[in-house]
Write an enzyme that holds these catalytic residues in place. Structure first.
Site, PDB file in Angstrom:
ATOM      1  N   ASP A  78       0.799  -1.228  -0.048  1.00  0.00           N
ATOM      2  CA  ASP A  78      -0.133  -0.090  -0.113  1.00  0.00           C
ATOM      3  C   ASP A  78       0.892   1.252   0.024  1.00  0.00           C
ATOM      4  O   ASP A  78       1.967   1.126   0.318  1.00  0.00           O
ATOM      5  CB  ASP A  78      -0.848   0.054   1.093  1.00  0.00           C
ATOM      6  CG  ASP A  78      -0.162  -0.073   2.545  1.00  0.00           C
ATOM      7  OD1 ASP A  78       0.845  -0.729   2.584  1.00  0.00           O
ATOM      8  OD2 ASP A  78      -0.878   0.599   3.530  1.00  0.00           O
ATOM      9  N   GLU A 136      -0.541  -1.802   5.495  1.00  0.00           N
ATOM     10  CA  GLU A 136       0.429  -1.970   6.342  1.00  0.00           C
ATOM     11  C   GLU A 136       0.319  -0.428   7.010  1.00  0.00           C
ATOM     12  O   GLU A 136       0.438  -0.683   8.037  1.00  0.00           O
ATOM     13  CB  GLU A 136       1.820  -2.066   5.819  1.00  0.00           C
ATOM     14  CG  GLU A 136       2.753  -2.269   6.900  1.00  0.00           C
ATOM     15  CD  GLU A 136       3.146  -1.200   7.540  1.00  0.00           C
ATOM     16  OE1 GLU A 136       3.392  -1.314   8.848  1.00  0.00           O
ATOM     17  OE2 GLU A 136       3.179  -0.217   7.057  1.00  0.00           O
TER      18      GLU A 136
HETATM   19 ZN   LIG Z   1       5.178   3.662   6.474  1.00  0.00          ZN
HETATM   20 ZN   LIG Z   2       6.599   0.986   5.559  1.00  0.00          ZN
END
Ligand SMILES: [Zn+2]
Ligand SMILES: [Zn+2]
Length: 397
Positions: A78, A136
């Protein structure tokens, strides 16, 4: 033949191409639809079985010809809600969205691993599972969602990496024990009673109460936590009031706490709630508290680190495998590390000459692309030690 000998200039050039494509087409957490298609198309081309346990993200299974352990390698895919300020030709084509943490590079590296391993199944024992994980960068955590979907069921050990702009290109940081912090988020609403700015005695002024609460919160670290234990309490937003002569009824604070130890994390959680409630009550106000526990702290398994240090040394040389001190930033890989032996490495990508020394999440962040080949070779060495015929997990992991 060592597996890394399969990495040639063409493959490294492909990694760069993939990384640039992903960099130009970033997608926010849980919205990585095109990225997912891109990964899935390449895996299909290489005839690697894979599935999509969530709307975004991909899990690939490379099964060896002999029985053995299941080893997982994970990358995050991401991007961030940041407007890019770089000027190279492959900058983000999406306003307000940017790969400013290096996840474009992580994805390219794991694709390279997939491509090489697809041709090595006869030399693999057990299964190598490749996790192209979404989201994440958010507290809701793609890792947590992957785990809930059973993605790591049956996995014996997991490894991951992060390109790191604080570490010089050509160095790899690898160390046992805690390396990144837990990430919790809190909201505190201080509820008083508003009124005229000229008649404060008729009100309970939440601005005054919340202001002193911000200062009091600093005593959690200085007077509650063992001085030998790292901890952070940060108030990141303070919102209250609209007009110069009106005392509002409510002030809202948000913040984050970071620790390297789960016991310290519990202590801060407990004491923060107690302090906010008590401080508000002592001033006639009320505190409404939401405390959200995000990533736990990230710890590297000692036996895995010992077993895999040679994999890093073989790529960059013994003197370039270093150990940076733990940082209070967080990483949702920690959700895996709480469930199974795990190891997370930092691959240096700092090179001031090409401007890859901006901090992560900066609008001018970029990675040194020569670190991509290092990350690929390191990853292949790691997986060869763990999953090749004759290799395996260390005792104790
Ligand atoms: Zn980051
Ligand atoms: Zn990262």
């Amino acid at each position: 033949m060592d597996w890394i000998e399969r990495v040639d200039d063409d493959l490294v050039a492909q990694l760069t191409e993939w990384r640039r494509h992903l960099h130009a087409n970033p997608e926010l957490s849980f919205q990585e639809y095109e990225t997912t298609e891109f990964i899935s198309d390449l895996l299909t081309r290489w005839k690697i079985p894979h599935e999509r346990p969530l709307d975004t993200g991909v899990v690939a299974h490379i099964r060896g010809s002999k029985p053995g352990p299941t080893v997982a390698m994970r990358c995050d895919i991401d991007a961030l809600p940041i407007t890019e300020e770089n000027e190279f030709e492959f900058i983000s084509t999406k306003p307000g969205v940017m790969h400013a943490c290096g996840h474009d590079g992580h994805t390219a590296i794991l694709l390279g691993v997939a491509k090489v391993l697809a041709e090595l199944t006869s030399e693999i024992q057990g299964e190598v599972r490749l996790l192209f994980q979404p989201a994440e960068e958010v507290v809701a955590s793609g890792a947590r969602h992957f785990i809930e979907k059973g993605v790591v069921d049956g996995v014996d050990a997991i490894v991951g990496l992060h390109l790191m702009s604080a570490v010089d290109t050509g160095k790899i940081s690898l160390g046992e024990g805690p390396i990144m912090a837990s990430v919790d988020r809190f909201e505190i609403a201080v509820v008083g009673s508003g009124g005229h700015g000229a008649f404060p005695h008729q009100t309970i002024d939440p601005i005054v109460v919340a202001s002193s609460l911000v200062t009091e919160l600093q005593t959690l670290v200085s007077r509650r936590v063992d001085p030998l234990q790292p901890a952070v309490v940060t108030v990141g937003s303070f919102k209250g009031g609209d007009v110069f002569n009106v005392i509002p009824s409510r002030v809202e604070l948000t913040g984050t706490t970071r620790t390297l130890d789960e016991g310290v994390r519990d202590l801060i959680h407990r004491e923060l709630v107690k302090l906010a409630e008590g401080h508000a009550a002592a001033n006639g106000a009320k505190a409404e508290i939401v405390y959200e526990r995000g990533n736990p702290s990230l710890e590297n398994d000692a036996s895995l680190v010992k077993h895999l240090l040679p994999a890093a040394r073989a790529v960059v040389g013994r003197e370039n495998v270093i150990r940076v001190p733990p940082v209070m930033g967080g990483e949702d890989f920690a959700h895996y590390s709480r469930r199974m032996p795990s190891m997370f490495a930092f691959i240096g990508s700092r090179n001031p000459e090409i401007g890859s020394d901006f901090p992560h999440h900066h609008p001018r962040f970029t990675v040194d692309e020569s670190a991509l080949g290092i990350g690929l070779r390191y990853s292949l060495n790691v997986v060869e030690r763990l999953a090749s015929v004759g290799g395996g997990l260390p005792a104790g992991a």
